[in-house]
Each structure stands twice: as C-alpha cells, then as structure tokens.
Motif scaffolding. Structure first.
Motif, PDB file in Angstrom:
ATOM      1  N   SER A 109       0.825  -1.208   0.000  1.00 50.16           N
ATOM      2  CA  SER A 109       0.000   0.000   0.000  1.00 50.16           C
ATOM      3  C   SER A 109       0.855   1.252   0.000  1.00 50.16           C
ATOM      4  N   SER A 110       2.165   1.105   0.194  1.00 50.21           N
ATOM      5  CA  SER A 110       3.103   2.223   0.172  1.00 50.21           C
ATOM      6  C   SER A 110       3.994   2.122  -1.058  1.00 50.21           C
ATOM      7  N   PRO A 111       4.262   3.244  -1.735  1.00 48.80           N
ATOM      8  CA  PRO A 111       5.115   3.215  -2.925  1.00 48.80           C
ATOM      9  C   PRO A 111       6.599   3.400  -2.620  1.00 48.80           C
ATOM     10  N   LEU A 112       6.961   3.586  -1.350  1.00 47.73           N
ATOM     11  CA  LEU A 112       8.342   3.903  -0.993  1.00 47.73           C
ATOM     12  C   LEU A 112       9.263   2.708  -1.233  1.00 47.73           C
ATOM     13  N   THR A 113      10.484   2.999  -1.688  1.00 46.58           N
ATOM     14  CA  THR A 113      11.425   1.946  -2.082  1.00 46.58           C
ATOM     15  C   THR A 113      12.723   2.025  -1.281  1.00 46.58           C
ATOM     16  N   PHE A 114      13.443   0.914  -1.287  1.00 53.84           N
ATOM     17  CA  PHE A 114      14.734   0.807  -0.589  1.00 53.84           C
ATOM     18  C   PHE A 114      15.720   0.068  -1.499  1.00 53.84           C
ATOM     19  N   LYS A 115      15.990   0.646  -2.640  1.00 56.21           N
ATOM     20  CA  LYS A 115      16.882   0.009  -3.601  1.00 56.21           C
ATOM     21  C   LYS A 115      18.327   0.065  -3.103  1.00 56.21           C
ATOM     22  N   PRO A 116      19.111  -0.979  -3.402  1.00 57.05           N
ATOM     23  CA  PRO A 116      20.513  -1.017  -2.930  1.00 57.05           C
ATOM     24  C   PRO A 116      21.333   0.189  -3.361  1.00 57.05           C
ATOM     25  N   ASP A 117      21.055   0.730  -4.559  1.00 59.16           N
ATOM     26  CA  ASP A 117      21.807   1.885  -5.043  1.00 59.16           C
ATOM     27  C   ASP A 117      21.045   3.189  -4.838  1.00 59.16           C
ATOM     28  N   GLY A 118      19.975   3.142  -4.019  1.00 55.39           N
ATOM     29  CA  GLY A 118      19.171   4.325  -3.761  1.00 55.39           C
ATOM     30  C   GLY A 118      19.763   5.196  -2.654  1.00 55.39           C
ATOM     31  N   HIS A 217       3.883   8.989  11.757  1.00 59.40           N
ATOM     32  CA  HIS A 217       4.481  10.241  11.289  1.00 59.40           C
ATOM     33  C   HIS A 217       5.900  10.058  10.750  1.00 59.40           C
ATOM     34  N   HIS A 218       6.740   9.342  11.460  1.00 58.84           N
ATOM     35  CA  HIS A 218       8.138   9.220  11.054  1.00 58.84           C
ATOM     36  C   HIS A 218       8.313   8.455   9.755  1.00 58.84           C
ATOM     37  N   LEU A 219       7.439   7.525   9.496  1.00 57.27           N
ATOM     38  CA  LEU A 219       7.618   6.662   8.332  1.00 57.27           C
ATOM     39  C   LEU A 219       6.882   7.163   7.103  1.00 57.27           C
ATOM     40  N   TYR A 220       5.796   7.930   7.319  1.00 55.40           N
ATOM     41  CA  TYR A 220       4.967   8.397   6.204  1.00 55.40           C
ATOM     42  C   TYR A 220       4.726   9.901   6.334  1.00 55.40           C
ATOM     43  N   THR A 221       5.782  10.634   6.540  1.00 53.88           N
ATOM     44  CA  THR A 221       5.708  12.043   6.896  1.00 53.88           C
ATOM     45  C   THR A 221       4.940  12.873   5.865  1.00 53.88           C
ATOM     46  N   MET A 345      11.056   7.246  -5.745  1.00 56.50           N
ATOM     47  CA  MET A 345      10.264   7.086  -4.527  1.00 56.50           C
ATOM     48  C   MET A 345      11.091   6.505  -3.373  1.00 56.50           C
ATOM     49  N   ASP A 346      12.385   6.737  -3.395  1.00 55.27           N
ATOM     50  CA  ASP A 346      13.257   6.260  -2.330  1.00 55.27           C
ATOM     51  C   ASP A 346      12.812   6.822  -0.979  1.00 55.27           C
ATOM     52  N   PHE A 347      12.811   5.980   0.045  1.00 51.69           N
ATOM     53  CA  PHE A 347      12.369   6.373   1.385  1.00 51.69           C
ATOM     54  C   PHE A 347      13.166   7.556   1.917  1.00 51.69           C
ATOM     55  N   GLY A 348      14.484   7.534   1.734  1.00 49.51           N
ATOM     56  CA  GLY A 348      15.316   8.615   2.248  1.00 49.51           C
ATOM     57  C   GLY A 348      15.012   9.937   1.588  1.00 49.51           C
ATOM     58  N   LEU A 349      14.806   9.929   0.275  1.00 53.77           N
ATOM     59  CA  LEU A 349      14.464  11.154  -0.426  1.00 53.77           C
ATOM     60  C   LEU A 349      13.097  11.661   0.009  1.00 53.77           C
ATOM     61  N   ALA A 350      12.166  10.740   0.258  1.00 54.53           N
ATOM     62  CA  ALA A 350      10.848  11.146   0.757  1.00 54.53           C
ATOM     63  C   ALA A 350      10.961  11.838   2.108  1.00 54.53           C
ATOM     64  N   GLN A 351      11.893  11.381   2.924  1.00 53.97           N
ATOM     65  CA  GLN A 351      12.089  11.995   4.235  1.00 53.97           C
ATOM     66  C   GLN A 351      12.670  13.399   4.118  1.00 53.97           C
ATOM     67  N   VAL A 352      13.740  13.552   3.354  1.00 55.25           N
ATOM     68  CA  VAL A 352      14.387  14.863   3.295  1.00 55.25           C
ATOM     69  C   VAL A 352      13.496  15.905   2.637  1.00 55.25           C
ATOM     70  N   SER A 374      17.978  18.711  14.894  1.00 49.23           N
ATOM     71  CA  SER A 374      18.596  17.738  13.972  1.00 49.23           C
ATOM     72  C   SER A 374      17.515  16.873  13.340  1.00 49.23           C
ATOM     73  N   HIS A 375      16.481  17.536  12.860  1.00 50.12           N
ATOM     74  CA  HIS A 375      15.258  16.830  12.503  1.00 50.12           C
ATOM     75  C   HIS A 375      15.412  15.964  11.260  1.00 50.12           C
ATOM     76  N   THR A 376      16.170  16.431  10.290  1.00 49.74           N
ATOM     77  CA  THR A 376      16.337  15.620   9.084  1.00 49.74           C
ATOM     78  C   THR A 376      17.067  14.323   9.387  1.00 49.74           C
ATOM     79  N   LEU A 377      18.194  14.428  10.073  1.00 49.19           N
ATOM     80  CA  LEU A 377      18.938  13.222  10.433  1.00 49.19           C
ATOM     81  C   LEU A 377      18.128  12.331  11.360  1.00 49.19           C
ATOM     82  N   HIS A 378      17.348  12.935  12.246  1.00 49.66           N
ATOM     83  CA  HIS A 378      16.517  12.141  13.153  1.00 49.66           C
ATOM     84  C   HIS A 378      15.471  11.351  12.385  1.00 49.66           C
ATOM     85  N   HIS A 379      14.920  11.919  11.326  1.00 52.40           N
ATOM     86  CA  HIS A 379      13.943  11.177  10.528  1.00 52.40           C
ATOM     87  C   HIS A 379      14.603  10.056   9.744  1.00 52.40           C
TER      88      HIS A 379
END
Length: 435
Positions: A109-118, A217-221, A345-352, A374-379
């Motif tokens: 149900s989530s489009p977020l990805t965690f590719k090895p080169d992401g 909140h932290h995972l689907y900000t 749709m990389d998870f890290g890019l979605a966070q920043v 330090s909110h970005t790093l904390h997320h």
C-alpha cells in the motif's frame, strides 16, 4: 492504488501513490484505530510484512532487542519502512529469513522503495562506517544526564510552585515539563528504557506516541497516512486541499493559542479512552502522569495544588505546541501529500523532502534535545541518539551531493510563519521537489 473517491473529496491531489487508508476520515482518531486500518490495508494476513514477503515474528517477540512492544503493536501490518529505518546494522536483515512464511499476494500500500543503489541504502552504509566506534544501541551519557537533570528540576519546580504559587514558578515549571517530555521522545524511539516514560509526565501517552509519532508520522511524513497530520483535523488542515474553510485558513491566527493550551488535555482524554476501550486496561506507565500532582498535593492543600498543576499543564501544553507544530514540517515549500512528488520514490528522499532544520536550534545539543532539533537526520536515523547524529552529518552531506539534494537550513521565523502559510495553502506544488 488510489481510492476512486479521492478526487471527489479533495480535488486535484495525487497522494503520492499511497493507498487511501481505511479510517482516514473518521472523526475520532487514535493510534489503535490507525493500526486497525493498516491491518486491513497492508495485506499482511495477520503476520508481519516486509517488502513482498510475510514473516511470523511471534516467537521473536520476547527476544526482540528493542522490546516486545514494537512487534506486538505492528502484528498484522506492513513494517517495511519501520524495519529499514530502525535497523542500521545488517544483523536483523541476516536473521529475517529464519522467520519467512510465504510471499504476499497483494501489492504494498506504500510506494516507498529501498533500492541497494538508492539514497537511503547508500546513506545507511556510510552511517554504519561513521558510527562503527559508537554503541548505537544505547543512549549517550550526556543525553542521559540532560534528561535526568530536566526530570529532577521539573519535579522540584512543580513542588515549589505548589508551596508558593506564582506565575514565574508556574511558567518555569511548564517549560521544564515540556523540555522533559521532548527529551523523553529521544528515548521513545530506542529500545525500552525508563527514560522514555518522561514523556508520560506531560499527560501524553508513550504508547500512543510510539504509534502516532514513530510508526505513522516518522515513516509516512506529511502524507495521508501520517496520523500527526490527520489528527489535528478539523482544527488545522495541513495538507493542500481545496475544501478548506475560510475559518481554518485564516482564523487559525486567532485561535491557535487556545488550541496549543489544550493539547495535553486532549491527549489525556485520548489516553483514557484508549486505555479502557482499545488496549484492554492500564499499564504501569499510565500511573506516571499522577506523579507530579501527587507530589504537589503532599506539600500543599490539594485544592490549591491541583489548580496550580492545571495552570502548569496549560503553560507546558502551549510551549509544546510552539516547539512541536512549528518544528520542521509545515511550510508550502516543503512536500505535503498532494504536491508533485519526486519520480524516485526512495524512502530517504521522501524523508528529506518533508523536513527542514532550523539554523538556531542546531547550535547546541541541549537545544537539539529540547526542541526537536537535527530533525532531518533524526527522521533518517530515528533510533540513533540525538547526541550522536552530528557524527552522521558528513555521510548525509556526501549522499545529498551525490543525489543533488540541498542541505539548506532555515531560520526559526521561516518555519514559524510557514506553519500558518501552510494552513492557508490550498494549491498543491506542481514542481517536482529538489529540496
């Protein structure tokens, strides 16, 4: 994967590819209801879903290094984002095949990805190297000292306010109470420790916060799955939807101080409801909020002490609203569900894309710990103690440079006014985010 009625409800919004969550539009929102909705939407079949595979972690609950609560809460849901964000080392990934049951039969149900080169996987690899000499599974001594110091001072100030009530003592007590609660939030992300219950002193529930704040909140900000976005409705509408009323768009400037003053009371009501109607009864931590008023009643007449205590809660709640709602996420230039999202749709890019750090708060560890700094790093690294996050800054900057992401910080005033501009905003951004 988008609900066919979304366009009718919200106009021309895209929702970033997330499945419209069950229970999104119910009036009374709680962490337990949010989890119930995820169990219906995630296709985990009563197990734990990671990616497109299902695992039975029931025999691991008692042995889970972070504490059993993380697994008991998430049973029957998709924990892909939580698994990735909460495990910096590779140990959990190596153990996971031992619990494999079968492949899932429905798409995530989530489009977020965690590719090895992401972005996120590359960043985590660099973080492992940066933190190789740090015990990332425990909090720093300096963090523990600050937390315990604030706890002791808060108790002392509240007792003093009960004995000799004055607005100076009441305001000081309220500020220190919220500082203590916010520092408790640092421990809430980590393995179970008594310090995470510092948050419960404020009337807020550490159990509810682990759902509402960490798992949602932290995972689907800033998405429709972010309970910290939806729980404020209809008082505050933070997503860029076209059906916002004139009252919520423009009059929030007038009523926001009142709302901030009752945040803790609203959490207390939600806490009591969940204890008896959703979680099946109280736990030991549900007695923590009684500590301060009990101490105050021991040193002063109960009627006077309780009146003073309520004043302290009002002040503390207002301070929390200022520190929390204006911290890092609300500004029209920050991604909100409905805006055009990156193609990646990389998870890290979605966070920043959903966070900005405040220049002034990053000046000291104390300010970081007491003001959601330090909110970005904390997320990106929620389980890493705030005191250690600065060690990860070079890895972050290197990865951002590689992916063309800005590391700009904003002044506090921009985040403050941005909150109200976002409340007014009804037009989704049409340009792909570049941070």
């Amino acid at each position: 994967m988008v609900d066919e009625n979304i366009g009718k409800k919200w106009g021309d919004t895209t929702f970033g590819g997330f499945k419209y969550p069950t229970g999104r539009d119910v009036g009374w929102k709680t962490g337990a209801r949010w989890l119930e909705g995820k169990r219906k939407d995630d296709g985990a079949e009563g197990l734990w879903r990671i990616g497109d595979k299902l695992y039975d972690l029931s025999k691991w609950i008692r042995n889970h290094p972070g504490g059993s609560e993380w697994l008991t809460l998430t049973e029957g849901t998709d924990i892909t984002e939580a698994f990735e964000a909460h495990h910096i080392t590779l140990l959990a990934e190596k153990l996971l095949p031992n619990f494999y049951i079968r492949d899932a039969v429905t798409p995530r149900s989530s489009p977020l990805t965690f590719k090895p080169d992401g972005f996120y996987r590359k960043f985590k690899g660099r973080v492992r190297e940066a933190l190789k000499d740090v015990d990332i599974h425990t909090s720093a001594r300096s963090t523990n000292f600050i937390a315990d110091f604030l706890f002791i001072v808060t108790l002392a100030l509240c007792v003093k306010a009960a004995i000799a009530p004055s607005w100076l003592m009441i305001v000081a007590s309220g500020i220190f109470l919220t500082w203590t609660a916010i520092v408790g939030h640092n421990f809430l992300h980590q393995r179970d420790t008594f310090r995470m219950y510092y948050m419960d002193l404020s009337l807020m529930s550490s159990r509810e916060w682990r759902i509402m704040h960490i798992l949602s909140h932290h995972l689907y900000t800033n998405t429709i799955i972010d309970l910290e976005i939806t729980i404020h409705e209809p008082i505050f509408y933070l997503l860029p939807r076209k059906d916002k009323s004139l009252i919520t768009r423009y009059f929030s400037w007038i009523y926001f101080p009142l709302v901030y003053c009752i945040i803790y009371f609203l959490h207390a009501i939600r806490r009591v409801y969940s204890i008896f109607w959703e979680f099946g009864g109280p736990e030991l931590r549900d007695a923590v909020p009684l500590l301060i008023p009990t101490l105050m009643c021991l040193v002063a007449p109960p009627s006077s002490a309780l009146v003073t205590y309520l004043k302290i809660i009002v002040v503390a709640s207002f301070h929390f609203g200022v520190a929390g709602l204006h911290a890092a996420h609300q500004h029209p230039e920050i991604y909100h569900d409905g805006d055009v999202r990156r193609k990646d749709m990389d998870f890290g890019l979605a966070q920043v894309d959903t966070v900005r750090d405040r220049l002034e708060i990053e000046a000291s560890t104390f300010l970081v710990l007491t003001n959601f700094g330090s909110h970005t790093l904390h997320h990106l690294l929620p389980t890493i103690d705030h005191t250690y996050l600065h060690l990860c800054q070079p890895a972050f900057e290197q990865t951002c440079k590689e992916f063309g992401v800005s590391t700009e910080t904003w002044p506090i005033w921009k985040m403050w006014w941005g909150f109200f501009k976002q409340l007014e905003n009804i037009q989704p951004n049409k340009i792909e985010s570049t941070r």
